[in-house]
Design a protein around this motif. Structure first.
Motif, PDB file in Angstrom:
ATOM      1  N   LEU A  58      28.628  13.277  -0.537  1.00 14.92           N
ATOM      2  CA  LEU A  58      27.649  13.610  -0.575  1.00 14.92           C
ATOM      3  C   LEU A  58      28.516  14.798  -0.812  1.00 14.92           C
ATOM      4  O   LEU A  58      26.739  15.887  -1.780  1.00 14.92           O
ATOM      5  CB  LEU A  58      27.620  13.891   1.121  1.00 14.92           C
ATOM      6  N   GLU A  59      29.451  15.418  -1.206  1.00 18.99           N
ATOM      7  CA  GLU A  59      29.317  17.086  -1.843  1.00 18.99           C
ATOM      8  C   GLU A  59      29.008  16.772  -3.419  1.00 18.99           C
ATOM      9  O   GLU A  59      28.479  17.946  -3.846  1.00 18.99           O
ATOM     10  CB  GLU A  59      31.067  16.379  -2.313  1.00 18.99           C
ATOM     11  N   ASN A  60      28.466  15.663  -4.092  1.00 16.62           N
ATOM     12  CA  ASN A  60      28.167  15.285  -5.422  1.00 16.62           C
ATOM     13  C   ASN A  60      27.005  14.152  -5.417  1.00 16.62           C
ATOM     14  O   ASN A  60      26.714  13.840  -6.949  1.00 16.62           O
ATOM     15  CB  ASN A  60      29.358  14.341  -6.499  1.00 16.62           C
ATOM     16  N   HIS A  61      26.592  13.964  -4.242  1.00 16.07           N
ATOM     17  CA  HIS A  61      25.954  12.797  -4.399  1.00 16.07           C
ATOM     18  C   HIS A  61      24.292  13.150  -4.432  1.00 16.07           C
ATOM     19  O   HIS A  61      23.882  14.244  -3.607  1.00 16.07           O
ATOM     20  CB  HIS A  61      25.926  11.830  -3.459  1.00 16.07           C
ATOM     21  N   PRO A  62      23.203  12.891  -5.651  1.00 20.80           N
ATOM     22  CA  PRO A  62      21.683  13.633  -5.577  1.00 20.80           C
ATOM     23  C   PRO A  62      21.801  13.402  -4.032  1.00 20.80           C
ATOM     24  O   PRO A  62      20.572  14.279  -4.504  1.00 20.80           O
ATOM     25  CB  PRO A  62      21.169  12.821  -7.230  1.00 20.80           C
ATOM     26  N   ARG A  63      21.499  12.211  -3.475  1.00 22.20           N
ATOM     27  CA  ARG A  63      20.840  12.012  -2.377  1.00 22.20           C
ATOM     28  C   ARG A  63      21.487  12.963  -1.143  1.00 22.20           C
ATOM     29  O   ARG A  63      20.631  12.492  -0.198  1.00 22.20           O
ATOM     30  CB  ARG A  63      20.751  10.262  -2.220  1.00 22.20           C
ATOM     31  N   VAL A  67      19.615  13.080   3.878  1.00 25.19           N
ATOM     32  CA  VAL A  67      20.646  12.271   4.655  1.00 25.19           C
ATOM     33  C   VAL A  67      20.716  13.179   5.961  1.00 25.19           C
ATOM     34  O   VAL A  67      21.020  14.578   6.075  1.00 25.19           O
ATOM     35  CB  VAL A  67      22.326  12.412   3.937  1.00 25.19           C
ATOM     36  N   TYR A  68      20.222  12.339   6.590  1.00 24.42           N
ATOM     37  CA  TYR A  68      20.785  12.667   8.447  1.00 24.42           C
ATOM     38  C   TYR A  68      21.681  12.197   8.973  1.00 24.42           C
ATOM     39  O   TYR A  68      21.113  10.982   9.070  1.00 24.42           O
ATOM     40  CB  TYR A  68      19.449  12.680   9.651  1.00 24.42           C
ATOM     41  N   LEU A  91      25.460  21.609   4.571  1.00 21.82           N
ATOM     42  CA  LEU A  91      24.657  20.736   5.016  1.00 21.82           C
ATOM     43  C   LEU A  91      25.008  20.485   6.731  1.00 21.82           C
ATOM     44  O   LEU A  91      24.774  19.550   7.134  1.00 21.82           O
ATOM     45  CB  LEU A  91      25.148  18.956   4.841  1.00 21.82           C
ATOM     46  N   ALA A  92      25.190  21.551   7.238  1.00 16.73           N
ATOM     47  CA  ALA A  92      25.099  21.700   8.643  1.00 16.73           C
ATOM     48  C   ALA A  92      23.895  21.475   9.842  1.00 16.73           C
ATOM     49  O   ALA A  92      23.694  21.263  10.811  1.00 16.73           O
ATOM     50  CB  ALA A  92      25.226  23.243   9.177  1.00 16.73           C
TER      51      ALA A  92
END
Ligand SMILES: C[S@@+](CC[C@H](N)C(=O)[O-])C[C@H]1O[C@@H](n2cnc3c(N)ncnc32)[C@H](O)[C@@H]1O
Length: 218
Positions: A58-63, A67-68, A91-92
């Motif tokens: 997720l660190e580098n992902h456009p989506r 995300v949940y 992302l907390a």
């Protein structure tokens, strides 16, 4: 030999098998995110460790903003480390890291059915094939039609255990999307799609029994 699961994660620093496995798992997570329709993407991670597979993706992902996720892990030190990473990524609000028992159905309520289920480092820590069948059957509670299931299975004593996992998945209502062996040739990583329907109530409260120990992790 690692004495607990926290120490087991140190092997990621030195073992090519685990490093290659992580790279492929992240590739599959990214693939599933890319393939997800516009809107929220629900993810669960079963026995999540410190969550490095999902969080590193997720660190580098456009989506990432869509995300949940709920990660379930029993080792509190790993959960603490994962929560620190979630904070650092901002992302907390979207990602919960539960310090609890991933084998118990209630720990997933509110986060399922998932679009992506990460079940890495689990299949090799089940007692036998019957237990694998039980877990796959119970994935119908966590999943819905089309859910991506990402899994790993190590080989040992010259036995390609991942071949059997693929065979069982095929006959249990999952379609293979991709499968790779690490370059070390002793770890299989698969991504399948669940073809069945979601089961809104679990068949049993205990979805599987995790019986592996870190010094013999497979
Ligand atoms: C082989 S490690 C895999 C960790 C992570 N999924 C990965 O691939 O890096 C297995 C993990 O399962 C966790 N675990 C074992 N029993 C568990 C349970 N009943 N509920 C939640 N986590 C559990 C361990 O603490 C450990 O972090």
């Amino acid at each position: 030999m690692p004495k607990d699961w926290y120490e087991w994660h140190d092997l990621y620093n030195t073992e090519p098998k685990l490093q290659q496995r992580l790279e492929i798992v992240r590739e599959y997570i990214a693939y599933s995110l890319n393939a997800s329709p516009i809107g929220a993407i629900r993810i669960v991670s079963v026995c999540a460790g410190d969550g490095r597979d999902l969080l590193g993706t997720l660190e580098n992902h456009p989506r990432a903003k869509d995300v949940y996720a709920r990660l379930v892990e029993i080792n509190s030190n790993l959960v603490e480390r994962g929560r620190a990473t979630i904070e650092s990524l901002g992302l907390a609000k979207q990602i919960e890291f539960i310090n609890g028992d991933a084998t118990i159905a209630t720990n997933y309520i509110g986060a399922i059915p998932a679009d992506i289920a990460i079940v890495c480092g689990v299949f090799g820590n089940l007692a036998d094939e019957a237990e694998l069948n039980r877990l796959l059957d119970n994935l119908s509670f966590l999943s819905k039609k089309g859910t991506f299931v990402i899994w790993t299975r190590g080989h040992s004593n010259g036995i390609a255990y991942s071949d059997n996992v693929r065979k069982i998945l095929r006959t249990s209502g999952f379609e293979e999307v991709n499968f790779k062996l690490t370059a070390t040739q002793d770890m299989g990583i698969g991504i399948h799609r669940y073809l069945g329907e979601n089961l809104p109530k679990p068949k049993e409260q205990q979805l599987f029994v995790f019986s592996g120990i870190p010094s013999k992790a497979r």
